[in-house]
Design an enzyme around this catalytic site. Structure first.
Site, PDB file in Angstrom:
ATOM      1  CB  CYS A 133     -32.072 -34.820  38.571  1.00  0.00           C
ATOM      2  SG  CYS A 133     -32.240 -33.174  37.879  1.00  0.00           S
ATOM      3  CB  CYS A 136     -30.408 -33.741  35.286  1.00  0.00           C
ATOM      4  SG  CYS A 136     -30.493 -32.869  36.834  1.00  0.00           S
ATOM      5  CG  ASP A 137     -30.605 -37.589  34.223  1.00  0.00           C
ATOM      6  OD1 ASP A 137     -29.695 -36.973  33.634  1.00  0.00           O
ATOM      7  OD2 ASP A 137     -30.483 -38.033  35.373  1.00  0.00           O
TER       8      ASP A 137
END
Ligand code: NAP
Length: 310
Positions: A133, A136-137
């Site tokens: 992701c 997200c990261d």
């Protein structure tokens, strides 16, 4: 026994739209939110292809709006994960982390989960340089070099997102042709931060002494030649599998585990309806998932009416 009319499993566009329609039909649905509240769109950034948002909308915001709209008409939301489902029982039984629910109808909207490459190092290094992701990261790799595996729309989307944060993004694709839609291909190919490593498979993820990703070993899928690429982050974007483990053996599925639906959203068990990515490996769009969520609620309403008492 507290008997529900409709229990909905899953909180992506399909689940929330089913909840919206069912609650507006006064069926007082209960929606079990599941392992990933808001579903896959919460792991994406800008959604530009959902109608009525001419300037786009952030994925998490879109899901928040869907939740609020469903709640406005009386959908009750259970912030738990379904842990067991018995489709052989009547009413159907759903266990959700210790709570047992009984329902006349079930709507399955559990979506799909990203695929992984299957390397041991991938599991070990998940969160230590390996991710599924970018939203997200990606921030953890600011001004660093990363790679994205895959040649579909997801891989292009992840690469474009990462190109805004990272110093270099290499797309690793096993063929010499992308699967992604033309517009996404063109954007990625024109992006100066993104380079393409064609006909390449990730054979191993290399780690440093502190067990963090420091590179990947690639194998040319045509020549078999191996090469190493130094990088800090590896994003896997190679498709998805349906979240149907709970239902395994209980209703008809295809060989990949996607639920087979007929005549709208009907599954092989009367009273069980499926919508969204859990039964669709072709379109897999937020808008198609939402559309099928609407269909599931309408199918469920008709089923309850025919059974009497809805
Ligand atoms: P996808 O279209 O199935 O593409 C998966 C990609 O991963 C393919 O290029 C495939 O290679 C590659 N791949 C699969 N298994 C692999 C493995 N073990 N090792 C290396 N590579 C592997 O999946 P997706 O990109 O997640 O997209 C899914 C659906 O969502 C599509 O319909 C897509 O259009 C849609 N989507 C749309 C958007 C958007 O419009 N903004 C964004 C994301 C997704 P091959 O090409 O060789 O098979």
């Amino acid at each position: 026994m507290d008997l529900h009319n409709i229990v909905i499993l899953g909180s992506g566009p399909a689940g929330y739209t089913a909840a919206l329609y069912a609650s507006r039909a006064n069926l007082k649905p209960l929606l079990i939110i599941g392992a990933q509240p808001g579903g896959q769109l919460t792991t994406t950034t800008m959604v530009e292809n959902y109608p009525a948002f001419p300037d786009g909308v952030m994925g998490p915001e879109l899901m928040d709006l869907m939740r609020k709209q469903a709640e406005r008409f009386g959908t009750r939301i259970l912030n738990r994960e379904a842990t067991k489902v018995d489709l052989g029982a009547r009413p159907f039984v759903v266990e959700a982390e210790g709570e047992t629910l009984h329902s006349r109808v079930l709507i399955i909207a559990t979506g799909a989960t990203p695929n992984l490459l299957g390397l041991n190092s991938e599991q070990r290094l998940m969160g230590r340089g390996v991710s599924t992701c970018a939203t997200c990261d990606g921030f953890f790799f600011k001004d660093q070099e990363v790679a994205v595996v895959g040649g579909g729309d997801s891989a292009m989307e992840e690469s474009l997102y990462l190109s805004k944060l990272c110093s270099k993004v290499t797309v690793i694709h096993r063929r010499d042709k992308l699967r992604a839609s033309k517009i996404m291909q063109e954007r990625a190919l024109a992006n100066p931060t993104i380079t393409f490593q064609w006909q390449s498979a990730v054979e191993e993820i290399l780690e440093n002494e502190t067990n963090e990703v420091e590179g990947i070993r690639l194998k040319n899928t045509k020549t078999g030649e191996r090469s190493d690429l130094a990088l800090n982050g590896l994003f896997i974007a190679i498709g998805h599998r349906p979240n149907t483990a709970l239902l395994s053996g209980q209703l008809h599925m295809d060989e990949q585990g996607y639920i087979i639906t007929e005549n709208g959203t009907k599954t092989s068990i009367p009273g069980v309806f499926a919508c969204g990515d859990v039964q669709d490996h072709v379109y897999r769009q937020a808008v198609t998932a939402a559309g099928s969520g609407c269909m599931a609620a309408m199918d469920a309403e008709r089923y309850l009416e025919a059974e009497g008492g809805a």
